[in-house]
Structure formats: structure tokens, C-alpha cells
Design an enzyme around this catalytic site. Structure first.
Site, mmCIF file in Angstrom:
data_model
loop_
_atom_site.group_PDB
_atom_site.id
_atom_site.type_symbol
_atom_site.label_atom_id
_atom_site.label_comp_id
_atom_site.label_asym_id
_atom_site.label_seq_id
_atom_site.Cartn_x
_atom_site.Cartn_y
_atom_site.Cartn_z
ATOM 1 N N LEU A 211 0.871 -1.170 0.000
ATOM 2 C CA LEU A 211 0.000 0.000 0.000
ATOM 3 C C LEU A 211 0.908 1.220 0.000
ATOM 4 C CD1 LEU A 211 -2.756 1.398 0.169
ATOM 5 C CD2 LEU A 211 -2.663 1.127 2.652
ATOM 6 N N ILE A 212 0.828 1.991 -1.072
ATOM 7 C CA ILE A 212 1.728 3.129 -1.277
ATOM 8 C C ILE A 212 0.884 4.388 -1.426
ATOM 9 C CG2 ILE A 212 3.570 4.102 -2.705
ATOM 10 C CD1 ILE A 212 3.899 1.159 -3.833
ATOM 11 N N GLY B 236 0.238 8.508 -2.136
ATOM 12 C CA GLY B 236 0.797 9.590 -2.945
ATOM 13 C C GLY B 236 1.410 9.115 -4.243
ATOM 14 N N CYS B 237 0.597 8.478 -5.094
ATOM 15 C CA CYS B 237 1.131 7.826 -6.293
ATOM 16 C C CYS B 237 0.822 8.543 -7.607
ATOM 17 C CB CYS B 237 0.608 6.391 -6.376
ATOM 18 S SG CYS B 237 1.227 5.339 -5.049
ATOM 19 N N SER B 238 0.355 9.756 -7.539
ATOM 20 C CA SER B 238 0.062 10.449 -8.802
ATOM 21 C C SER B 238 1.338 10.826 -9.541
ATOM 22 C CB SER B 238 -0.788 11.697 -8.543
ATOM 23 O OG SER B 238 -0.128 12.577 -7.643
ATOM 24 N N GLY C 78 6.045 11.391 -8.854
ATOM 25 C CA GLY C 78 7.198 11.266 -7.982
ATOM 26 C C GLY C 78 7.524 9.869 -7.490
ATOM 27 N N GLY D 203 6.109 7.910 -5.379
ATOM 28 C CA GLY D 203 5.006 6.963 -5.299
ATOM 29 C C GLY D 203 4.756 6.251 -6.614
ATOM 30 N N TYR E 263 7.913 22.615 7.907
ATOM 31 C CA TYR E 263 8.150 21.316 7.251
ATOM 32 C C TYR E 263 9.131 20.497 8.074
ATOM 33 C CZ TYR E 263 9.664 17.957 3.672
ATOM 34 O OH TYR E 263 9.979 16.810 2.971
#
Length: 285
Positions: free
Chosen positions: A7-8, A10-12, A14, A16, A149
Site C-alpha cells: 500500500l503506497i 501519494g502515487c500520482s 514522484g 510513489g 516542514y
């Protein structure tokens, strides 16, 4: 053993998206999260048999619960969680709004904890699993202009270290992955810039923010090599709790450790003699 299930988040784009490709190439199942419906087909086109795209927002518990139900129903196990979803907010601490600070921590810290809580029941039952928290070199060293950050990534570093100690004995392995500058969208469209209007920050926060903006798209780090390192970590019997990525990260950590040690030793004479003496402890019983 059946195919591992990943399960990863933020895959849109970069890390991910590149990691989804590697996992599928290895013949394993990659569940990749995106936030827009049209991104699902794009993600699944990588390998329709092994890649499953789902809508998930780490700030929304209902989408996390839906993901958990899908994993239970379709796979019955979860072998690797990669906490990759996150973003950077840049700006002087004084000039960053309360709303933006809360959003930064909700995504980068609380969102990751929500995902960890999703994964742990599966992994405890299996007595196995890997959790990778994609933190940053900024989680080990503070820099002007990225203080909020920094704070979010410092927090995730501590959570990851503690979780590793809590779960190691039942076969759950936790690694904080600490990238330096990589050629992703982190400093570009994914970042939030809170511009500085205070003169006193011109040569500190504002200057560093501008240097970060200028290097975007020309970073030395290769995202493909990075995700191959992430994959390799999950195949080790005893993976590290910390994995810096890239030469700049190792250089910066080396400098930071030396500075930290020097500072601690320099002021030991003030900080160390603050305990009760042996005689006082004896008198106190």
C-alpha cells in the site's frame, strides 16, 4: 508465499508512482493511492493485473476506512506500507499561518499515523511486515525557511523510531527513508510557498527558499534509483531504522552529527550538573 501486497500513498507522481512501477516489475501487488478519480486509470495502466488504484486522502478517515475494507476483502493481507503522501510548506515560521501549520502537520504527521493504524492490525496478525516512512533529510536537520516542514518531518522521525522499537519483536520492520534533493515535484508544484515580507528574514529564510525554488527540476537525485533502494530495504532480514538517500543527504548528516556532538560537549559543564547529587538522593530516601 503469495505475492506481497503493498500500500503506497501519494502515487500520482514522484516517488510513489515510480515505486508502483518497481513493485509491479517484481511481480508483486501495488495498491497505489491518488486523490483524483481520473488518476486511477493512469496508475493502473502501469500493469492492470498487479496495480490497483484507489482514492485516498490521508486527511479523511472515511477514505482510509474504505481502503482497509478493500484490502480485507480482496487481499486479506498487507505486507508493506509506504507512507509517501506529503508535501512541503516553505516560509519563515513567523509568517506561516496557523491554518497552514495545522494542514502541514495533518498531512505529514497525522496522515501517516492514520495509515500506520490501518496497517498494523494486518501485520500483527501476520507477524510480519514493513513500514517505510518517507521523511527527509529535513527531518534530521533544521533549515531556515522550512521550519514548519522540518517540524513535521522531525515528528515523523520520532514516531518511526518508537514504532520500530514497539514492533520489532513481532516481525514488523520500520524504516525512516530520508531523501536529500531529488528530481521530483517536491519543490515545484507540490510545495506551498509562504512568501516573506519581513526584512530581517531576507538573508535567512527568504534566501534559502529562493535557492530551493531555483534548483527545482535540476536536483542531483534520481527518483528511479531511490525507489529501487526503497524496494531493496524491504527484502532485508534486518533493515535499518534510518536510510538516507543520495550523497547530499549523507554529507549533510555527517556535518550535522559533528556539529551536534561539538555543541553538546561545549556546554556539558552547564547541562550535566543538574541532577541530584548522590548525597542528596540518600537524604531523600
Amino acid at each position: 508465499m503469495s505475492k506481497r501486497v503493498w500500500l503506497i500513498t501519494g502515487c500520482s507522481t514522484g516517488f510513489g508512482r515510480e515505486l508502483v512501477k518497481v513493485v509491479a516489475e517484481k511481480g508483486e501487488i501495488a495498491i497505489g493511492t491518488v486523490r483524483k478519480k481520473e488518476q486511477i486509470a493512469q496508475l493502473e495502466s502501469i500493469n492492470p493485473e498487479l496495480v490497483k488504484g484507489i482514492i485516498l486522502d490521508v486527511q479523511k478517515q472515511d477514505t482510509i476506512e474504505q481502503a482497509k475494507q478493500l484490502i480485507e476483502k480482496e487481499y486479506g493481507r498487507l505486507d508493506v506500507l509506504v507512507n509517501n503522501a506529503g508535501y512541503g510548506t516553505l516560509g519563515p515560521i513567523e509568517e506561516t499561518s496557523e491554518e497552514e501549520i495545522q494542514r502541514q502537520f495533518d498531512v505529514n504527521v497525522f496522515g501517516c499515523v492514520r495509515m500506520i493504524k490501518l496497517a498494523l492490525p494486518f501485520m500483527r496478525k501476520q507477524r510480519s511486515g514493513n513500514i517505510l516512512n518517507i521523511t527527509s533529510i529535513a527531518g534530521l536537520n533544521g533549515f531556515p525557511g522550512v521550519g514548519i516542514y522540518n517540524g513535521s518531518k522531525f515528528a515523523l522521525e520520532g514516531i518511526g523510531e518508537a514504532l520500530a522499537a514497539e514492533t520489532r519483536h513481532i516481525g514488523i520492520k520500520v524504516t525512516n527513508v530520508e531523501p536529500g534533493p531529488f528530481r521530483t515535484d517536491w519543490a515545484g508544484r507540490s510545495a506551498t510557498y509562504n512568501e516573506s515580507n519581513i526584512e530581517e528574514y531576507k538573508e535567512t529564510a527568504a534566501k534559502n527558499m529562493e535557492s530551493i525554488r531555483e534548483v527545482s527540476g535540476n536536483q542531483i537525485g534520481d527518483p528511479v534509483r531511490a525507489v529501487n533502494a526503497m524496494y531493496e530495504i524491504t527484502t532485508l532480514e534486518n533493515p535499518p531504522v534510518h536510510l538516507p538517500l543520495g550523497k547530499p543527504a549523507y554529507k549533510r548528516i555527517g556535518i550535522r552529527l559533528a556539529e551536534f556532538k561539538e555543541e553538546i560537549e561545549q556546554y556539558r559543564h552547564i547541562g550535566q550538573p543538574t541532577d541530584y547529587t548522590e548525597e542528596e538522593l540518600e537524604q531523600m530516601g
